[in-house]
Design an enzyme around this catalytic site. Sequence first.
Site, PDB file in Angstrom:
ATOM      1  N   TYR A 141       0.810  -1.207   0.000  1.00 51.00           N
ATOM      2  CA  TYR A 141       0.000   0.000   0.000  1.00 51.00           C
ATOM      3  C   TYR A 141       0.854   1.272   0.000  1.00 51.00           C
ATOM      4  O   TYR A 141       0.416   2.305  -0.477  1.00 51.00           O
ATOM      5  CB  TYR A 141      -0.913   0.033   1.228  1.00 51.00           C
ATOM      6  CG  TYR A 141      -2.199  -0.736   1.082  1.00 51.00           C
ATOM      7  CD1 TYR A 141      -2.191  -2.108   0.876  1.00 51.00           C
ATOM      8  CD2 TYR A 141      -3.421  -0.095   1.166  1.00 51.00           C
ATOM      9  CE1 TYR A 141      -3.371  -2.822   0.757  1.00 51.00           C
ATOM     10  CE2 TYR A 141      -4.613  -0.797   1.052  1.00 51.00           C
ATOM     11  CZ  TYR A 141      -4.583  -2.152   0.845  1.00 51.00           C
ATOM     12  OH  TYR A 141      -5.755  -2.837   0.728  1.00 51.00           O
ATOM     13  N   LYS A 191       3.760 -15.320   3.180  1.00 55.62           N
ATOM     14  CA  LYS A 191       4.031 -16.080   1.955  1.00 55.62           C
ATOM     15  C   LYS A 191       5.544 -16.232   1.874  1.00 55.62           C
ATOM     16  O   LYS A 191       6.195 -15.819   0.914  1.00 55.62           O
ATOM     17  CB  LYS A 191       3.444 -15.320   0.744  1.00 55.62           C
ATOM     18  CG  LYS A 191       3.500 -16.064  -0.564  1.00 55.62           C
ATOM     19  CD  LYS A 191       2.509 -17.210  -0.670  1.00 55.62           C
ATOM     20  CE  LYS A 191       2.729 -17.988  -1.957  1.00 55.62           C
ATOM     21  NZ  LYS A 191       1.881 -19.199  -2.059  1.00 55.62           N
ATOM     22  N   ASP A 223      -2.180 -18.578   1.187  1.00 54.06           N
ATOM     23  CA  ASP A 223      -3.116 -19.367   0.373  1.00 54.06           C
ATOM     24  C   ASP A 223      -3.775 -20.449   1.223  1.00 54.06           C
ATOM     25  O   ASP A 223      -4.993 -20.660   1.184  1.00 54.06           O
ATOM     26  CB  ASP A 223      -2.421 -19.946  -0.873  1.00 54.06           C
ATOM     27  CG  ASP A 223      -1.086 -20.609  -0.594  1.00 54.06           C
ATOM     28  OD1 ASP A 223      -0.595 -20.551   0.557  1.00 54.06           O
ATOM     29  OD2 ASP A 223      -0.519 -21.213  -1.533  1.00 54.06           O
ATOM     30  N   ASP A 247      -6.183  -7.246   4.287  1.00 52.06           N
ATOM     31  CA  ASP A 247      -7.315  -6.654   3.571  1.00 52.06           C
ATOM     32  C   ASP A 247      -8.168  -7.777   2.981  1.00 52.06           C
ATOM     33  O   ASP A 247      -9.391  -7.794   3.116  1.00 52.06           O
ATOM     34  CB  ASP A 247      -6.793  -5.735   2.461  1.00 52.06           C
ATOM     35  CG  ASP A 247      -7.921  -5.101   1.668  1.00 52.06           C
ATOM     36  OD1 ASP A 247      -8.893  -4.643   2.301  1.00 52.06           O
ATOM     37  OD2 ASP A 247      -7.851  -5.088   0.423  1.00 52.06           O
ATOM     38  N   ASP A 251     -12.145  -9.423   4.479  1.00 56.16           N
ATOM     39  CA  ASP A 251     -13.407  -9.514   3.726  1.00 56.16           C
ATOM     40  C   ASP A 251     -13.893 -10.966   3.724  1.00 56.16           C
ATOM     41  O   ASP A 251     -15.086 -11.242   3.867  1.00 56.16           O
ATOM     42  CB  ASP A 251     -13.225  -9.058   2.273  1.00 56.16           C
ATOM     43  CG  ASP A 251     -13.480  -7.565   2.090  1.00 56.16           C
ATOM     44  OD1 ASP A 251     -13.166  -6.796   3.025  1.00 56.16           O
ATOM     45  OD2 ASP A 251     -13.985  -7.170   1.021  1.00 56.16           O
TER      46      ASP A 251
END
Length: 372
Positions: A141, A191, A223, A247, A251
């Site tokens: 970001y 990751k 993942d 983020d 959701d």
Amino acid sequence: MQLRVTSLPGDGIGPEVIQQARRVLEQVAGGFGHTLELDEKEIGGAALTKFGHPLPDGTIQACLASQAVLLGAVGGPAFDHHPREIRPEAGLLRLRQALGAYANLRPAVFYPVLRESSPLREDVVRGTDILIVRELLGGLYFGQPRSIEGANGSREAVNTMRYGEAEIDRIARIGFALARKRRKKLVSVDKSNVLECSRLWREVVTRVGSEFPDVLLSHMYVDSAAMALVLKPTEFDVVLTENMFGDILSDQAGGVVGSLGLLASASIGGPVGLYEPVHGSAPDIAGRGIANPLGAILSVALMLRHTFQLPREAECVETAVMSALGGGLRTRDLARAGERTVTTEEIGWQIAEFVRQAAKTGGPSDRVSVSV
Ligand code: IPM
Ligand code: MN
């Protein structure tokens, strides 16, 4: 006590949900004998339209002069083609930076009363109580350089994922401290099989973790964490992760517990806390009075708990939300086919009314465990 709050309704459904959150906050102040000083300012598209900037100086000054900020949402299709610096989202990102809000707490709790709202089988989702601790001021970001360059047809875009040890260290400490107050389990999501940032992340989190021997630390690739979140959501307690992964996973967690409309968030770490629902501006339903204000109202509860250290008032708001749901009130996102739905305003009014009654009788009687 004095509660100095800046409210930033923003765009889309932001103003509608913030109106109800304000009403609840005003009721808490009135009912529990606090003085509320509420200042309202513009951010995002609303600020762009009025001042030509997504985060005007007046807004930053007001936020910095208050103790907490209550934000609705930013963004909308009218601004989709704006250059990045003058998109509504840039205003929110700059505000997070200006407030030094590096720790974003996003609780995702399954409420049995909403068992029909989750797409998952009840035996899978029952008992889910997750706290996502998302790093908010680093990673993709904010990393430099970033650009889109070159001639049309052969342009190249660059974003940079960057993390420093100090940034990882401070968010890890928040995660472990919160895990200590909960079920003492922390999963760090990265990751690290591919990304250097994640390798450093894992190393620093492990080091910080050694100072919290009572918290059970494990690591997952993002993942695999995404899959586990759907298959076994109850196994998670605190999920600690970097900005972008957080983020996405938050959701997803909203979907798991039934609706993103329920999720509240607190962004802390700086001098002024920022409280906002996790859902976005939802332009498709804006202005129709059907948005779910519970994420915004539960963000008020987080504000009462984290910034104002008023757990009794926070619980009162959470209990009022539960009572409204328990009484069968459902906004459209939560309702099953054929079920009666209520408007944003109706459910907001009812929750404020429950707060008023509870305050009169000396606070909530039964505890609801949605605390972070
Ligand atoms: C969120 C939102 C924001 C983010 C956007 C609006 C910049 O999606 O708070 O999750 O990506 O952080
Ligand atoms: Mn998001």
